[in-house]
Design an enzyme around this catalytic site. Structure first.
Site, short mmCIF file in Angstrom:
data_model
loop_
_atom_site.label_atom_id
_atom_site.label_comp_id
_atom_site.label_asym_id
_atom_site.label_seq_id
_atom_site.Cartn_x
_atom_site.Cartn_y
_atom_site.Cartn_z
NE ARG A 62 -2.74 -67.99 79.66
CZ ARG A 62 -1.58 -67.79 79.76
NH1 ARG A 62 -0.84 -66.74 80.17
NH2 ARG A 62 -1.09 -68.21 78.24
CB ALA A 73 1.28 -65.89 58.26
CB SER A 99 -6.83 -72.69 73.58
OG SER A 99 -5.95 -72.38 73.05
C1 REY Z 1 -5.02 -69.06 65.62
C2 REY Z 1 -5.80 -67.83 65.23
C3 REY Z 1 -5.11 -68.74 67.24
C4 REY Z 1 -6.52 -67.26 65.09
C5 REY Z 1 -5.05 -70.49 68.24
N1 REY Z 1 -6.19 -70.36 68.70
O1 REY Z 1 -3.11 -70.12 68.38
C6 REY Z 1 -5.58 -71.48 69.39
C7 REY Z 1 -6.01 -70.78 71.06
C8 REY Z 1 -6.55 -72.46 69.22
O2 REY Z 1 -5.20 -70.44 71.55
C9 REY Z 1 -6.85 -65.95 64.87
N2 REY Z 1 -5.82 -65.27 64.21
C10 REY Z 1 -8.18 -65.24 64.99
C11 REY Z 1 -4.78 -65.03 63.56
C12 REY Z 1 -4.52 -64.09 63.43
O3 REY Z 1 -5.03 -65.76 61.94
N3 REY Z 1 -2.95 -64.10 61.61
O4 REY Z 1 -7.79 -64.87 65.50
O5 REY Z 1 -8.93 -65.66 64.64
O6 REY Z 1 -7.45 -70.76 71.23
#
Ligand code: REY
Length: 411
Positions: A328, A164, A105
């Site tokens: 942020r 999930a 992100s």
């Molecule tokens: C997506 C899941 C996290 C990552 C996300 N990333 O929103 C955006 C960011 C691009 O903020 C994954 N977590 C992990 C899961 C939790 O799958 N069940 O931690 O690799 O950067």
């Protein structure tokens, strides 16, 4: 270049001097009174200890780079580099701060810069409805461009459902190529989480909409706009938007996803389209490039003062945190605030922050994700980098703050 008002003309030359003399395009110059007191020297011993702690908590490798810029964002006057562990668990290759990685992100800050440059050029208005530019896209005409960039639209985050179950969710999308509309459609299966503008709620959907806006307003792919407006002018030679290609170009660290089930082996997640993230999270970069980018941004080298001020209109976003537009603010225990973003794509936790004037930047990475303990440890690298030597009490305060969705990444 020529068509841009923000970074046209003398900008390449002026960018180099942005921190020294203020950018040519930003008028009036920022008042001297805004200059903060010099930061304490980084606590490099504590930084090294934190990286080792991240390893003990399950990260194969971790690294950090601090740049203190004397005059401009590309004067890397004092650089501190720290690495621990491995970039590749199979070959045993050591982590190196020259390694590229997926920044998740932190991509959102790049997307916001592009849109704010477009705002400076009069091509988009922050308080105009998204549906004015993308007719019929969103279910509520009250959602504005500003709401999207500040995570205040109420648009549900489609990545909640997608991941999930962490490893099966990832493997289901690893090689998929989504259109932006397909991602928005997934989000719209859910009602708005709140009325537009009423609250802050971090959602990847917002920055998918931001990507759609960039493409609609410019007629170009986001890749072209990142390249022409940021990567090229700042000479970010480690920064790439390769979507939907799956490999990280050149020298890089591999990334290892932590499964939800304790004791299960890490999953090498390096190669993926990152199509589920795109303009919300698909960029690749390095610690040096991220430090250059954020120092240039806060130093006034990427946006005119008016647009940077919009980016820094803060809304509360969790304990000791606020969110502007794709940016942020984190208020550290020593009273210093830092500005940037975190990122999480499978296998990579990224931390990229800079001081108010952009003169000191820290970027840090752990090559794992879905590991809350590692995340909390890596967040503390900010304290080491910007607060200098800390008392135990201050460290404890940071340690106790729970990881929450108010961070820039899913839990
Ligand atoms: C997506 C899941 C996290 C990552 C996300 N990333 O929103 C955006 C960011 C691009 O903020 C994954 N977590 C992990 C899961 C939790 O799958 N069940 O931690 O690799 O950067």
């Amino acid at each position: 270049m020529a068509s841009r008002t923000v970074c046209s003309g003398a900008v390449l030359g002026s960018l180099v001097l942005a921190l020294a003399a203020g950018p040519a395009h930003a008028a009036p110059p920022r008042p001297a009174a805004a200059a903060p007191a010099a930061l304490p020297a980084p606590d490099t011993a504590a930084l090294g200890r934190l990286l080792r702690t991240a390893l003990s908590q399950g990260a194969p490798g971790a690294m950090a780079r601090i740049d203190d810029h004397r005059t401009s964002y590309d004067d890397h006057a004092t650089v501190h580099k720290a690495t621990e562990g491995v970039a590749d668990r199979v070959t045993g290759e050591a982590m190196d701060t020259a390694d590229r990685f997926r920044i998740g992100s932190v991509t959102k800050t790049f997307s916001a810069v592009v849109l704010l440059q477009l705002a400076a050029e009069g091509k988009v208005k922050l308080d105009t409805a998204v549906n004015h530019y993308l007719p019929g896209l969103l279910p509520d005409d009250r959602i504005t461009v500003r709401h999207v960039l500040g995570h205040r639209s109420g648009l549900y985050d489609y990545s909640y459902d997608m991941f999930a179950a962490t490893v099966p969710g990832f493997e289901a999308v690893r090689t998929k190529v989504f259109t932006y509309r397909q991602l928005v459609t997934r989000a719209l299966k859910h009602p708005l989480t709140h009325a537009p503008g009423a609250a802050y709620a971090y959602s990847n959907t917002n920055f998918v909409v931001a990507g759609m806006l960039i493409e609609k307003l410019t007629g170009h792919a986001v890749r072209t706009e990142y390249q022409n407006r940021i990567i090229g002018p700042l000479k970010l030679t480690d920064t790439f938007y390769v979507h939907p290609a799956t490999a990280i170009p050149g020298r890089h660290t591999r990334g290892y996803l932590t499964p939800d089930e304790a004791g299960t082996p890490l999953v090498d997640a390096t190669d993926q389209t990152a199509s589920w993230a795109q303009s919300a999270g698909a960029l690749i970069s390095s610690t040096r490039d991220l430090n250059t980018f954020l120092s240039a941004l806060l130093g006034g080298g990427l946006l005119p003062a008016a647009q940077l001020a919009q980016m820094e209109r803060w809304m509360p976003a969790g304990t000791g945190q606020a969110y502007g537009l794709g940016l942020r603010r984190r208020d550290l225990s020593c009273g210093i605030s830092v500005y940037g973003h975190t990122g999480a794509v499978q296998g990579f936790y990224t931390y990229a922050f800079t001081s108010k004037d952009g003169r000191r930047s820290l970027s840090a990475l752990a090559n794992t994700s879905n590991n809350g303990a590692v995340h909390q440890t890596m967040l503390r690298t900010l304290e080491s980098a910007f607060c200098g030597k800390q008392t135990k009490l201050r460290g404890t305060l940071t340690r106790l703050r729970p990881a929450a969705r108010t961070d820039d990444l899913a839990e």
